[in-house]
Motif scaffolding. Structure first.
Motif, short mmCIF file in Angstrom:
data_model
loop_
_atom_site.label_atom_id
_atom_site.label_comp_id
_atom_site.label_asym_id
_atom_site.label_seq_id
_atom_site.Cartn_x
_atom_site.Cartn_y
_atom_site.Cartn_z
N VAL A 268 0.87 -1.18 0.00
CA VAL A 268 0.00 0.00 0.00
C VAL A 268 0.90 1.23 0.00
O VAL A 268 1.47 1.61 1.03
N TRP A 269 1.06 1.82 -1.15
CA TRP A 269 1.91 3.00 -1.26
C TRP A 269 1.22 4.21 -0.63
O TRP A 269 0.00 4.35 -0.70
N MET A 270 2.02 5.08 -0.04
CA MET A 270 1.49 6.31 0.55
C MET A 270 0.83 7.17 -0.54
O MET A 270 1.37 7.34 -1.64
N GLU A 271 -0.34 7.70 -0.20
CA GLU A 271 -0.99 8.64 -1.11
C GLU A 271 -0.46 10.04 -0.86
O GLU A 271 -0.25 10.45 0.28
N HIS A 272 -0.21 10.78 -1.92
CA HIS A 272 0.27 12.16 -1.85
C HIS A 272 1.53 12.29 -0.97
O HIS A 272 1.55 13.03 0.01
N PRO A 273 2.58 11.55 -1.30
CA PRO A 273 3.81 11.64 -0.51
C PRO A 273 4.49 13.00 -0.68
O PRO A 273 4.22 13.71 -1.66
N PRO A 274 5.37 13.38 0.24
CA PRO A 274 6.05 14.69 0.13
C PRO A 274 6.97 14.73 -1.07
O PRO A 274 7.60 13.73 -1.42
N ARG A 275 7.01 15.87 -1.71
CA ARG A 275 7.85 16.09 -2.88
C ARG A 275 8.52 17.46 -2.76
O ARG A 275 8.06 18.32 -2.01
N PRO A 276 9.62 17.68 -3.51
CA PRO A 276 10.27 18.99 -3.46
C PRO A 276 9.30 20.12 -3.77
O PRO A 276 8.41 19.98 -4.63
N ASP A 277 9.47 21.22 -3.07
CA ASP A 277 8.56 22.36 -3.16
C ASP A 277 9.17 23.44 -4.06
O ASP A 277 10.25 23.95 -3.77
N TYR A 278 8.47 23.77 -5.12
CA TYR A 278 8.94 24.79 -6.06
C TYR A 278 8.16 26.10 -5.93
O TYR A 278 8.25 26.98 -6.78
N SER A 279 7.38 26.23 -4.87
CA SER A 279 6.50 27.39 -4.73
C SER A 279 7.27 28.70 -4.59
O SER A 279 6.72 29.77 -4.85
N MET A 280 8.55 28.64 -4.17
CA MET A 280 9.32 29.86 -4.04
C MET A 280 9.45 30.62 -5.35
O MET A 280 9.64 31.84 -5.37
N ASN A 281 9.30 29.90 -6.47
CA ASN A 281 9.43 30.56 -7.77
C ASN A 281 8.29 31.55 -8.04
O ASN A 281 8.43 32.46 -8.86
N LYS A 282 7.17 31.37 -7.33
CA LYS A 282 6.03 32.27 -7.53
C LYS A 282 6.35 33.70 -7.08
O LYS A 282 5.73 34.65 -7.56
N ALA A 283 7.29 33.83 -6.15
CA ALA A 283 7.63 35.15 -5.64
C ALA A 283 8.42 35.97 -6.66
O ALA A 283 8.53 37.19 -6.52
N PHE A 284 8.96 35.29 -7.68
CA PHE A 284 9.75 36.00 -8.69
C PHE A 284 9.32 35.55 -10.08
O PHE A 284 10.03 34.84 -10.79
N PRO A 285 8.10 35.97 -10.47
CA PRO A 285 7.59 35.56 -11.79
C PRO A 285 8.38 36.15 -12.95
O PRO A 285 8.20 35.72 -14.09
N ASN A 286 9.24 37.12 -12.66
CA ASN A 286 10.06 37.73 -13.71
C ASN A 286 11.23 36.82 -14.12
O ASN A 286 11.92 37.10 -15.10
N VAL A 287 11.44 35.76 -13.36
CA VAL A 287 12.49 34.80 -13.68
C VAL A 287 11.84 33.56 -14.30
O VAL A 287 11.00 32.92 -13.68
N ARG A 288 12.22 33.26 -15.51
CA ARG A 288 11.61 32.11 -16.19
C ARG A 288 12.67 31.33 -16.96
O ARG A 288 13.76 31.84 -17.26
N ILE A 289 12.35 30.08 -17.26
CA ILE A 289 13.25 29.24 -18.03
C ILE A 289 13.05 29.54 -19.52
O ILE A 289 11.95 29.38 -20.05
N LYS A 290 14.11 29.99 -20.17
CA LYS A 290 14.05 30.29 -21.60
C LYS A 290 14.17 29.01 -22.41
O LYS A 290 13.44 28.79 -23.37
N TRP A 291 15.12 28.15 -22.03
CA TRP A 291 15.25 26.83 -22.64
C TRP A 291 15.90 25.88 -21.65
O TRP A 291 16.55 26.31 -20.70
N GLU A 292 15.70 24.59 -21.87
CA GLU A 292 16.23 23.58 -20.95
C GLU A 292 16.61 22.33 -21.72
O GLU A 292 15.92 21.93 -22.66
N VAL A 293 17.73 21.72 -21.30
CA VAL A 293 18.19 20.45 -21.85
C VAL A 293 18.25 19.44 -20.71
O VAL A 293 18.76 19.74 -19.63
N GLN A 294 17.71 18.26 -20.95
CA GLN A 294 17.80 17.18 -19.98
C GLN A 294 18.71 16.10 -20.52
O GLN A 294 18.37 15.41 -21.49
N GLU A 295 19.87 15.93 -19.92
CA GLU A 295 20.81 14.91 -20.34
C GLU A 295 20.42 13.54 -19.78
O GLU A 295 19.72 13.44 -18.77
N SER A 296 20.89 12.48 -20.43
CA SER A 296 20.64 11.13 -19.94
C SER A 296 21.72 10.67 -18.98
O SER A 296 21.72 9.52 -18.54
#
Length: 622
Positions: A268-296
């Motif tokens: 029985v896996w936990m429902e809604h387990p804790p995950r990293p919080d990215y809400s701090m980014n809401k305080a600075f909406p002027n900062v955004r990701i222009k492009w991103e690369v995900q390496e393997s």
């Protein structure tokens, strides 16, 4: 011994015998779990030899080694460990721990060549055993399952469509927030029939719960304060997974922990387990990701920015260039080993040392190899520029200078103790770098002759000033190291100007200098940014930033451009602070893993990357 004690002892032994007999009749199989052997530690070799000899006389089907096989990850330690483990008369499987990967002179290649791999996947009597590396590879920070291992895990799971098959997962770290990307593993295993997750790292027997899945930490094989070390025998008995500590040559203790593992029931896996919080980014909406690369694969270095390109490396052995404005791939060159070096760009040339023992020079325009030169061993450090020379210190005790246009060896210094991880600093005709041998070196950049050598006096090599990118102001060289000292040396002779250990602010390996060379910045383990007067002959604190970063051991350098300080962290957050007083200008979280670099192109464009293989361009609007 009195009669009463004899009677009690007899009853206890009879009880144990009856229990073992009953268990034996209902046991599907047993295996040995050995962890934290730390070969290189004072008693590590003897403790492992005793354990291997003992296991050879036990009724176990196989043996699992769950990391920290060595103390310092050296090639010699790994080979010694292999020679001892190879004496087993049973199959064995092994994964590395943080001690095997953080201080690896081979850039984590030797573990794979000595033991065959850094992961395992096998089945035994219907059970599927999966083991992955824990990292962090070559960087001080929280544990991290390497990106290439996450990709490998995806492929393993794709091969097995039967989600009912019972799984036992092994990693050196607990599968919780002490592992920066724990959730990436758990999310992939979610919905699978995972019976248990077994780890080491904590050197003690302990039970956990990882989002609904039983977690079991096992004791170190080291004896510590006891006469003899120990390991665990794990048994699948009926519908239970039992853990018994075994003292080699002495006794198997009563089960200290049991896990119910009914084969018909899925966890029985936990429902809604804790995950990293990215809400701090809401305080600075002027900062955004222009492009991103995900390496393997992982990324473990800063980048070079030149000719409209961002040039970087990864642990798949790739040297890549992407378009600075779009992130689109322009060219790629693949080597034969993991790479942790920051590329060096000089005119049309890109110089990158690799862990396959070669120095590569590529054409900046198209990535074609112009030349390559072999060295005696892996290189996990980065190249520094002096005139037209690429100065590179390796893991073979040598520092070399190569002519960049021709690949010709100009000079060689061959007296380094320990391997070099940092990027050397070149200034005023000298090259400066530390090693994982507790030494710091100053060489003549033209000839390679030693100018002076300094040592911190430590006997523990883990306190070496080896991962810090030092800085210079005038005749003063500043460095910080894991011994928590900030040290200032005279660049002419290596004599100490001042050296200080702050009981409240523990500097470690992350620092930088202002554009005008008037201030030196240092990050503390408590998450403070400090600014010091770089011109003073004594320790003079100018300010402490009001921004609290939280516990941080990220060794990545701090950069400043046009009055803005860019601070990397071990939690995937980039901070921009005012150089005047350390006030927060903006912050952005893009990962939960260690940030390698924060390199501004201008006030509105920043290139950054993290060890989980993320490379991105941040755009800051005013």
């Amino acid at each position: 011994m009195n009669k009463r004690l004899i009677t009690h002892t007899g009853i206890f032994l009879l009880s144990c015998l009856l229990t073992l007999t009953a268990v034996a009749q209902d046991t599907l199989f047993r295996f040995a779990l050995v962890t934290d052997t730390h070969i290189g530690n004072e008693s590590g070799q003897e403790d492992l030899e005793r354990t291997v000899e003992d296991i050879n006389h036990q009724n176990v089907a196989f043996v699992i080694f769950s990391g920290d096989v060595t103390e310092f990850g050296t090639d010699d330690e790994l080979k010694l460990a292999k020679s001892i483990i190879s004496r087993l008369n049973k199959p064995w499987y092994i994964v590395p721990g943080n001690h095997d990967t953080k201080w690896s002179e081979s850039g984590c290649n030797t573990f794979r060549t000595v033991f065959g791999d850094e992961t395992f996947s096998f089945e035994h009597k219907g059970y599927w055993f999966i083991g992955t590396n824990s990292g962090p590879n070559m960087r001080m920070g929280p544990g991290q399952v390497p990106r290439e291992n996450i990709v490998w895990l995806d492929k393993q799971l794709q091969k097995k469509s039967n989600k009912q098959q019972p799984i036992i997962y092994i990693n050196h770290y607990p599968q919780d927030s002490s592992l920066s990307n724990w959730y990436e593993v758990l999310e992939r295993l979610h919905g699978r029939n995972v019976k248990a997750m077994i780890c080491g790292h904590g050197h003690t027997n302990r039970a956990f719960n990882f989002e609904g899945i039983p977690g079991i930490m096992c004791r170190s094989n080291l004896r510590a304060g006891a006469p003899i070390g120990g390991y665990n025998i794990v048994s699948i008995v009926g519908d239970s997974l039992l853990f018994n500590e075994r003292t080699p040559g002495v006794a198997t203790l009563a089960s200290w922990h049991g896990v119910p593992i009914p084969t018909a029931d899925k966890p029985v896996w936990m429902e809604h387990p804790p995950r990293p919080d990215y809400s701090m980014n809401k305080a600075f909406p002027n900062v955004r990701i222009k492009w991103e690369v995900q390496e393997s694969g992982d990324m473990g270095s800063a980048v070079a920015i030149a000719d409209g390109k961002v040039i970087y490396t990864n642990t798949n052995g790739d040297i890549k260039a992407v378009n600075q404005n779009t992130g689109k791939l322009i060219w790629k060159y693949t080597t034969k080993g993991k790479i942790y070096a920051t590329p060096l760009v000089y005119e049309k040339y890109v110089v990158v040392p690799g862990t396959d023992g070669n120095v590569y020079c590529l054409d900046l325009r198209n990535g074609k190899r112009l030349w390559s030169q072999p060295t005696g061993k892996a290189i996990v450090s980065s190249a520094a520029l002096y005139n037209n020379l690429a100065i590179i210190a390796g893991s073979d005790g040598h520092c070399r200078a190569w002519e960049i246009p021709t690949g010709k060896l100009r000079w060689e210094y061959a007296a380094i103790h320990g391997f070099v991880e940092t990027r050397p600093l070149v200034q005023d005709g000298k090259v400066y770098f530390g090693s994982w041998g507790n030494n710091f070196y100053a060489l003549d950049a033209s000839t390679g002759k030693a100018a002076w050598t300094w040592t911190n006096g430590a006997t523990n090599r883990m306190f070496s000033p080896a991962a810090c990118w030092p800085v210079i102001s005038g005749k003063q060289l500043f460095m910080v190291s894991p011994d928590r000292f900030m040290t200032v040396l005279n660049t002419d002779n290596g004599q100490e100007i001042w050296r200080f250990k702050d009981a409240d602010n523990w500097v470690r390996e992350s620092m930088g200098i202002s554009e005008d060379n008037n201030r030196v910045y240092a990050k503390t383990m408590q998450g403070n940014i400090l600014a010091f007067n770089a011109r003073s002959q004594q320790r003079e604190l100018l300010w402490q930033s009001p921004v609290q970063l939280g516990y941080d051991i990220c060794p990545s350098p701090i950069n400043e451009q046009k009055g803005i300080i860019y601070v990397p962290t071990n939690s995937g957050i980039v901070y921009a602070l005012s150089a005047k007083d350390g006030a927060l200008l903006w912050q952005h979280k893009f990962s939960n893993c260690l940030v390698n670099t924060v390199q501004p192109i201008d006030e509105s464009t920043v290139i950054t990357s993290s060890t989980d293989g993320k490379l991105l361009c941040l755009e800051i609007n005013k």
